[in-house]
Design an enzyme around this catalytic site. Structure first.
Site, PDB file in Angstrom:
ATOM      1  N   GLY A 254      -1.616   2.923  -4.415  1.00  0.00           N
ATOM      2  CA  GLY A 254      -2.153   2.478  -3.146  1.00  0.00           C
ATOM      3  C   GLY A 254      -2.344   0.984  -3.056  1.00  0.00           C
ATOM      4  O   GLY A 254      -2.894   0.496  -2.064  1.00  0.00           O
ATOM      5  N   ASP A 255      -1.897   0.228  -4.059  1.00  0.00           N
ATOM      6  CA  ASP A 255      -2.053  -1.229  -4.040  1.00  0.00           C
ATOM      7  C   ASP A 255      -0.910  -1.831  -4.846  1.00  0.00           C
ATOM      8  O   ASP A 255       0.107  -1.182  -5.061  1.00  0.00           O
ATOM      9  CB  ASP A 255      -3.428  -1.623  -4.576  1.00  0.00           C
ATOM     10  CG  ASP A 255      -3.963  -2.894  -3.933  1.00  0.00           C
ATOM     11  OD1 ASP A 255      -3.168  -3.814  -3.677  1.00  0.00           O
ATOM     12  OD2 ASP A 255      -5.181  -2.985  -3.696  1.00  0.00           O
ATOM     13  N   ASP A 256      -1.086  -3.059  -5.318  1.00  0.00           N
ATOM     14  CA  ASP A 256      -0.002  -3.760  -5.999  1.00  0.00           C
ATOM     15  C   ASP A 256       0.443  -3.000  -7.246  1.00  0.00           C
ATOM     16  O   ASP A 256      -0.389  -2.504  -8.015  1.00  0.00           O
ATOM     17  CB  ASP A 256      -0.447  -5.165  -6.396  1.00  0.00           C
ATOM     18  CG  ASP A 256      -0.902  -5.992  -5.204  1.00  0.00           C
ATOM     19  OD1 ASP A 256      -0.338  -5.818  -4.110  1.00  0.00           O
ATOM     20  OD2 ASP A 256      -1.824  -6.803  -5.373  1.00  0.00           O
TER      21      ASP A 256
END
Length: 468
Positions: A254-256
């Site tokens: 859900g992120d980098d």
């Protein structure tokens, strides 16, 4: 021929609580099944988690079991070290720390299952380079697997699993119920000679793998999985680290997917520990809300000499993203990217000098970052909305960009403005579509990519084993 030793359970000492003495070891001279695996170092002593009373039913807590096992095996650190084998089963546990000259081996079919009880994660102080927790002004819940001031530590397996069971933490975060920062899945601090490999990691409460203030790190052959809407589930975040290899990693999060960091605003400036000499190779990323590779935003210790090659991504927000702002200070420099194949990307090259997100109001707005010598070459992308959104800081332009052999194709959701360049400068060669005027054509030559390896890239792993 080298024979590897397997431990038997030592005498139990009953002094109110059961304690384990150092596990005695014996040689396996009979015909047995051996598991072999690559590691930075092999171990003389071996123990199973069940030797310490472990219960793999997925219900009983093994927190005290893991803690006792590591404490017990730490006593042979100076006698060839030890490996703790986690056999098939579901091993529910809260936070526990590792020790030096130690291997945690998670077998195929074994799942280390993170407890969802916040009481199983003791609170610790904020990191000195951050000043406070990332989720709130308080401290931090201990990581599931942690350790500090270690030397020669391996977390590996034959594709065993660590399941962070993060959903309960995500709900608390989204409802703004947290004062303290969620646990990370694996965090090693102030350590050197670290290997994390051959594992599947799923559903971390927050960041998955966070080496910090550490050096000589190998992270390879890792699969990372979290829902694409899970908050802050970064894959791998080397933070104020030196000499790091990240290789053959597949991330859905859900992120980098990989975020290179070095502290936060005035706290990171004061500590002054950069991240440098990093190689990222054969990374596969899927993150609609994150970057394939992010540099920052927390970077006031500096980021230097980061290389990325043979990078693949689909359905991600951005390819390479540089994130910083006034207050960060320091630098991001000598960044080299060679070979990216991207599909369904919002923005391939994204640079921003206005990311914000400060720990408090004490940051120095005059602490401006230096962004220079950023090289991208051999990039192919399809179904792209925007090629480059590259913005520096007014009065603090970002310089030294070089782009060569870049071919970008657009999808049905193409933005009207395919390039946006403000307060940046550099050169380009063979870039389609034609870039901003500030990225002047420099002729047919390629952008630089260093031919010499960083030291961690020439480390050869040993063939280690244990009997089952």
């Amino acid at each position: 021929m080298v024979f590897y030793q397997r431990s038997t359970l030592a005498t139990l000492l009953f002094l109110g609580l059961i304690r384990f003495s150092v596990v005695e070891c014996r040689r396996n001279l009979l015909l047995e099944s051996y598991v072999t695996y690559p590691a930075i170092n092999c171990r003389k002593h071996t123990a199973l988690l069940t030797d310490f009373g472990g219960n793999g039913d997925g219900i009983a807590s093994n927190t005290a079991v893991f803690q006792a096992a590591v404490q017990n095996l730490s006593q042979v650190a100076d006698d060839g070290g030890a490996q703790l084998i986690v056999p098939p089963g579901k091993w529910l546990t809260g936070s526990f720390n590792l020790t030096s000259h130690f291997t945690l081996f998670i077998q195929s079919g074994a799942i280390i299952l993170a407890s969802q009880d916040a009481g199983e994660y003791p609170l610790v102080e904020p990191l000195p380079s951050y000043g406070q927790g990332r989720d709130g002004p308080g401290g931090r819940f201990s990581s599931l697997i942690g350790g500090s001031h270690l030397t020669d530590v391996v977390v590996t397996g034959d594709n065993g699993t660590i399941d962070g069971q993060g959903s309960v933490w995500w709900k608390k975060f989204n409802r703004k119920k947290l004062r303290n920062t969620r646990p990370y899945l694996i965090e090693l601090m102030y350590s050197n000679q670290v290997q994390i490999s051959n594992l599947t990691l799923i559903d971390s409460p927050s960041w998955f793998v966070h080496p910090v203030y550490s050096s000589d790190i190998i992270i390879q052959d890792i699969t990372i999985r979290a829902p694409v809407d899970s908050p802050n589930t970064d894959g791998i975040n080397p933070d104020s680290c030196n000499n790091v290899k990240i290789q053959d990693v597949n991330v859905v999060s859900g992120d980098d997917c990989v975020a290179v960091k070095s502290g936060w605003d005035e706290y990171g400036i004061q500590l002054g520990l950069p991240t440098e000499r990093v190689i990222i190779r054969r990374l596969i990323c899927n993150s609609p809300n994150g970057a394939v590779i992010a540099l920052g935003s927390e970077m006031p210790g500096g980021i230097r000499n980061v290389r990325a090659e043979d990078i693949t991504a689909i359905n991600s927000q951005s390819g390479i993203r540089i994130k910083t702002s006034p207050g960060r200070g320091a630098y991001i420099t000598d960044i080299f990217v060679d070979g990216m194949n991207l599909q369904s990307i919002d923005c391939v090259f994204w640079t921003t000098g206005s990311h914000g997100e400060h720990p408090d109001l004490s940051y120095d707005a005059k602490a401006l970052p230096v962004i220079d010598r950023i090289n991208y070459r051999n990039v192919v992308a399809e179904d792209v909305k925007m090629v480059g959104n590259m913005g520096g800081i007014d009065g603090d332009p970002f310089t030294g960009f070089c782009l060569s052999n870049v071919t970008i194709g657009f999808g049905t959701q193409q933005e009207n403005l395919v390039w946006n360049c403000t307060d940046v400068s550099g050169v380009s060669s063979n870039v389609i579509p034609e870039p901003c005027d500030v990225l002047a054509e420099k002729g047919p030559s390629d952008c630089e990519y260093p031919p010499d390896p960083i030291p961690i890239d020439i480390v050869e792993l040993k063939s280690c084993s244990f009997s089952t």
